[in-house]
Motif scaffolding. Structure first.
Motif, PDB file in Angstrom:
ATOM      1  N   TYR A  50       6.586 -19.296 -22.045  1.00  0.00           N
ATOM      2  CA  TYR A  50       6.396 -18.822 -23.409  1.00  0.00           C
ATOM      3  C   TYR A  50       7.611 -19.158 -24.270  1.00  0.00           C
ATOM      4  CZ  TYR A  50       5.215 -15.333 -27.056  1.00  0.00           C
ATOM      5  OH  TYR A  50       4.917 -14.694 -28.227  1.00  0.00           O
ATOM      6  N   LEU A  97      11.700  -9.206 -27.896  1.00  0.00           N
ATOM      7  CA  LEU A  97      12.052  -8.824 -26.523  1.00  0.00           C
ATOM      8  C   LEU A  97      10.904  -9.285 -25.627  1.00  0.00           C
ATOM      9  CD1 LEU A  97      13.815  -7.187 -24.508  1.00  0.00           C
ATOM     10  CD2 LEU A  97      12.467  -5.181 -25.141  1.00  0.00           C
ATOM     11  N   ARG A  99       8.516  -9.735 -22.502  1.00  0.00           N
ATOM     12  CA  ARG A  99       8.088  -8.885 -21.392  1.00  0.00           C
ATOM     13  C   ARG A  99       7.553  -9.767 -20.272  1.00  0.00           C
ATOM     14  NH1 ARG A  99       4.896  -3.785 -23.694  1.00  0.00           N
ATOM     15  NH2 ARG A  99       3.142  -5.186 -23.557  1.00  0.00           N
ATOM     16  N   GLU A 121       7.536  -8.990 -33.411  1.00  0.00           N
ATOM     17  CA  GLU A 121       6.422  -8.804 -32.483  1.00  0.00           C
ATOM     18  C   GLU A 121       5.569  -7.620 -32.901  1.00  0.00           C
ATOM     19  OE1 GLU A 121       6.037  -8.880 -28.351  1.00  0.00           O
ATOM     20  OE2 GLU A 121       5.274 -10.649 -29.351  1.00  0.00           O
ATOM     21  N   PRO A 264      -5.378 -23.694 -20.787  1.00  0.00           N
ATOM     22  CA  PRO A 264      -4.449 -23.628 -21.925  1.00  0.00           C
ATOM     23  C   PRO A 264      -5.008 -24.354 -23.155  1.00  0.00           C
ATOM     24  CG  PRO A 264      -3.745 -25.288 -20.317  1.00  0.00           C
ATOM     25  CD  PRO A 264      -4.949 -24.613 -19.728  1.00  0.00           C
ATOM     26  N   GLY A 265      -4.244 -24.305 -24.239  1.00  0.00           N
ATOM     27  CA  GLY A 265      -4.597 -25.060 -25.441  1.00  0.00           C
ATOM     28  C   GLY A 265      -5.401 -24.265 -26.455  1.00  0.00           C
TER      29      GLY A 265
HETATM   30  N1  LIG Z   1       6.978  -9.508 -25.823  1.00  0.00           N
HETATM   31  C1  LIG Z   1       6.111 -10.387 -25.358  1.00  0.00           C
HETATM   32  N2  LIG Z   1       5.092 -10.812 -26.132  1.00  0.00           N
HETATM   33  C2  LIG Z   1       4.201 -11.754 -25.677  1.00  0.00           C
HETATM   34  O1  LIG Z   1       3.266 -12.151 -26.398  1.00  0.00           O
HETATM   35  C3  LIG Z   1       4.385 -12.277 -24.354  1.00  0.00           C
HETATM   36  C4  LIG Z   1       5.468 -11.797 -23.596  1.00  0.00           C
HETATM   37  N3  LIG Z   1       6.288 -10.847 -24.113  1.00  0.00           N
HETATM   38  N4  LIG Z   1       5.675 -12.235 -22.330  1.00  0.00           N
HETATM   39  C5  LIG Z   1       4.866 -13.287 -21.756  1.00  0.00           C
HETATM   40  C6  LIG Z   1       3.470 -13.347 -22.346  1.00  0.00           C
HETATM   41  C7  LIG Z   1       2.837 -14.721 -22.160  1.00  0.00           C
HETATM   42  N5  LIG Z   1       2.709 -15.294 -23.474  1.00  0.00           N
HETATM   43  C8  LIG Z   1       2.364 -16.627 -23.741  1.00  0.00           C
HETATM   44  C9  LIG Z   1       2.198 -17.125 -25.026  1.00  0.00           C
HETATM   45  C10 LIG Z   1       1.914 -18.469 -25.253  1.00  0.00           C
HETATM   46  C11 LIG Z   1       1.766 -19.344 -24.194  1.00  0.00           C
HETATM   47  C12 LIG Z   1       1.439 -20.782 -24.436  1.00  0.00           C
HETATM   48  O2  LIG Z   1       1.715 -21.337 -25.490  1.00  0.00           O
HETATM   49  N6  LIG Z   1       0.782 -21.435 -23.467  1.00  0.00           N
HETATM   50  C13 LIG Z   1       0.359 -22.819 -23.553  1.00  0.00           C
HETATM   51  C14 LIG Z   1       0.709 -23.549 -22.275  1.00  0.00           C
HETATM   52  C15 LIG Z   1       2.132 -23.953 -22.237  1.00  0.00           C
HETATM   53  C16 LIG Z   1       2.488 -24.748 -20.979  1.00  0.00           C
HETATM   54  O3  LIG Z   1       1.738 -24.681 -19.982  1.00  0.00           O
HETATM   55  O4  LIG Z   1       3.515 -25.430 -21.024  1.00  0.00           O
HETATM   56  C17 LIG Z   1      -1.148 -22.875 -23.743  1.00  0.00           C
HETATM   57  O5  LIG Z   1      -1.822 -21.859 -23.545  1.00  0.00           O
HETATM   58  O6  LIG Z   1      -1.634 -23.946 -24.091  1.00  0.00           O
HETATM   59  C18 LIG Z   1       1.902 -18.863 -22.914  1.00  0.00           C
HETATM   60  C19 LIG Z   1       2.200 -17.529 -22.696  1.00  0.00           C
HETATM   61  C20 LIG Z   1       3.132 -14.378 -24.384  1.00  0.00           C
HETATM   62  N7  LIG Z   1       3.559 -13.250 -23.812  1.00  0.00           N
END
Ligand SMILES: Nc1nc(=O)c2c([nH]1)NC[C@@H]1CN(c3ccc(C(=O)N[C@@H](CCC(=O)O)C(=O)O)cc3)C=[N+]21
Ligand SMILES: NC(=O)C1=CN([C@@H]2O[C@H](COP(=O)(O)OP(=O)(O)OC[C@H]3O[C@@H](n4cnc5c(N)ncnc54)[C@H](OP(=O)(O)O)[C@@H]3O)[C@@H](O)[C@H]2O)C=CC1
Length: 294
Positions: A50, A97, A99, A121, A264-265
Motif C-alpha cells: 500500500y 497511520l 494498519r 484517513e 487487483p486494478g
Molecule cells: N490506515 C490504513 N488504511 C488503509 O486503507 C489500509 C491500511 N491502513 N493498511 C493496509 C490496507 C491495504 N490497503 C491497500 C490499498 C491499495 C492497494 C493497491 O493499490 N493495490 C493494487 C496492487 C498493488 C500491487 O500489487 O503492487 C491493486 O489493487 O491494484 C493495496 C492495499 C489499504 N489499507
C-alpha cells in the motif's frame, strides 16, 4: 477486446491524480502543499504494498511524501508524542497511520491523537462524526474510493438500492454513510445477516468488504447490477503460486453484472488517489483555519 463490464481502477486513479496535480501546481506559488507523512509501526508486508502505491501516487499528484517506519517496539507514549509533533509542524499537510500496528499499540488512541485538520484517513472519531453530518470532504479513503467507482458507472446514486456487505469502522460503515449522503437506499449486511443472497440479489449495486475469497458468486447478483469488490485476499493456486484476489468470484460474476471492479486494478489504485485528494483537502482546511501564511 476491452471488456466494458470491468471497471478500470487505474484509469480512474489517473484521471483523479491528473486533476489533483493541476490544483497542487496552482498552489505552489502562494501556499505550497506540505508533506504527507506515512507512519508504519514495524515492518508489515500488507502495508508495504500500500505504501509503495502511495509513494507513486504522491509523485503523480505533486505532493511531497514522507515515509516513516517507526520501531516495532516503540512505546505508546513515544508514538503519541511523535504524532503531536507532526500535528504542530507547519510543513506537514497530512498524517496517515498504516494498519495493522503491533499488538501492544492502542490504534484507536493514536488515531485520536491525529489532529482532525491533518486526518487524511478520516479515522479520528471527530472526523467520522463529520460524515454523519454529511460533511464528507475527508472520508476514509477506501470507502470514498468505492463511492467514486460506483459514480464512474454513471448510475444515478439517488434512490439506488445498494447492499453493503461488511460493517467495519474503516470500510463498511463509512461506505453506508457516504452513500446515504448521496441519497441511496442502503442495506448493511454482516456475518449475522440471516440470508445474504436474499439481500444482495435485490440490489442495483453490491459493495463487498469482508476478506473472504469467493464469498460472492454469480447467483447472488441481479443481472446488470454494479459490483464493487474491496476485499484483498492472498490465495495459493493449484501450481503453488500465490496471488491476490477479492471477495467476489470475478470470472463468474462478470457474466451477470453490469459493472465489476477487478482485484487487483480496481478499488486499490483509486484508494491511493483519494488519499492524495484528502491531503489536498486537509491543506485547504488548514489554510482556511489560518494555520498557514498565504
Ligand atoms: N490506515 C490504513 N488504511 C488503509 O486503507 C489500509 C491500511 N491502513 N493498511 C493496509 C490496507 C491495504 N490497503 C491497500 C490499498 C491499495 C492497494 C493497491 O493499490 N493495490 C493494487 C496492487 C498493488 C500491487 O500489487 O503492487 C491493486 O489493487 O491494484 C493495496 C492495499 C489499504 N489499507
Ligand atoms: N482496497 C483497499 O484499499 C482496502 C481493502 N481492504 C480489504 O477489505 C476487506 C475488509 O476489510 P475490513 O473492513 O478492514 O475488515 P474487517 O475484518 O474489519 O471487517 C470484515 C467485515 O465483514 C463481515 N463479515 C465476516 N464474515 C462475513 C460473512 N460471511 N458474510 C457477511 N459479512 C461478513 C464482518 O462482520 P462481523 O463484524 O459481524 O463479523 C465485518 O464487518 C479485507 O479483505 C481487507 O484486506 C481493507 C482496507 C482497504
Amino acid at each position: 477486446m476491452k471488456d466494458h463490464r470491468l471497471i478500470n481502477g487505474k484509469e480512474v486513479q489517473q484521471r483523479l491524480l491528473t486533476g489533483l496535480r493541476a490544483e497542487v501546481d496552482a498552489l505552489a506559488a502562494t501556499c505550497p502543499v506540505g508533506r504527507l507523512v506515512s507512519i508504519s509501526i514495524g515492518p508489515s508486508p500488507e502495508v508495504a504494498v500500500y505504501v509503495r502505491g502511495q509513494a507513486r501516487g504522491a509523485v503523480a499528484a505533486g505532493i511531497p511524501f514522507d515515509e516513516q517506519v517507526w520501531p516495532a517496539d516503540i512505546s505508546q507514549e513515544e508514538a503519541k508524542r511523535r504524532i503531536v509533533a507532526l500535528n504542530d509542524s507547519r510543513d506537514v499537510a497530512g498524517i496517515i497511520l498504516q494498519r495493522p500496528v503491533p499488538a501492544h499499540i492502542h490504534v484507536r488512541s493514536l488515531q485520536s491523537a491525529i489532529h482532525p485538520l491533518k486526518d487524511v484517513e478520516g479515522m479520528n472519531p471527530a472526523s467520522i462524526g463529520n460524515i454523519v453530518y454529511n460533511d464528507v470532504a475527508l472520508a476514509p479513503c477506501t470507502a470514498a474510493a468505492a463511492v467514486e467507482l460506483l459514480r464512474s458507472t454513471g448510475l444515478e446514486l439517488k434512490g439506488l438500492e445498494v447492499v453493503m456487505i461488511g460493517h467495519s469502522e474503516i470500510v463498511g460503515k463509512p461506505v453506508a454513510f457516504l452513500l446515504m449522503a448521496e441519497g441511496a437506499t442502503v442495506t448493511v449486511c454482516h456475518h449475522m445477516t440471516r440470508n445474504l443472497a436474499m439481500h444482495s440479489r435485490r440490489a442495483d449495486a453490491v459493495v463487498v468488504a469482508v476478506g473472504k475469497a469467493h464469498l460472492i458468486g454469480a447467483d447472488m447478483i441481479k443481472p446488470g447490477a454494479a459490483v464493487i469488490d474491496i476485499g484483498i485476499n492472498q490465495v495459493t493456486d493449484a501450481d503453488g503460486k500465490t496471488r491476490i484476489t477479492g471477495d467476489v468470484d470475478t470470472e463468474a460474476v462478470k457474466e451477470v453484472a453490469g459493472w465489476i471492479t477487478p482485484v487487483p486494478g480496481g478499488v486499490g489504485p483509486v484508494t491511493v488517489a483519494i488519499l492524495m485528494r484528502n491531503a489536498l483537502a486537509a491543506h485547504r482546511r488548514q489554510m482556511a483555519a489560518g494555520w498557514l501564511d498565504h
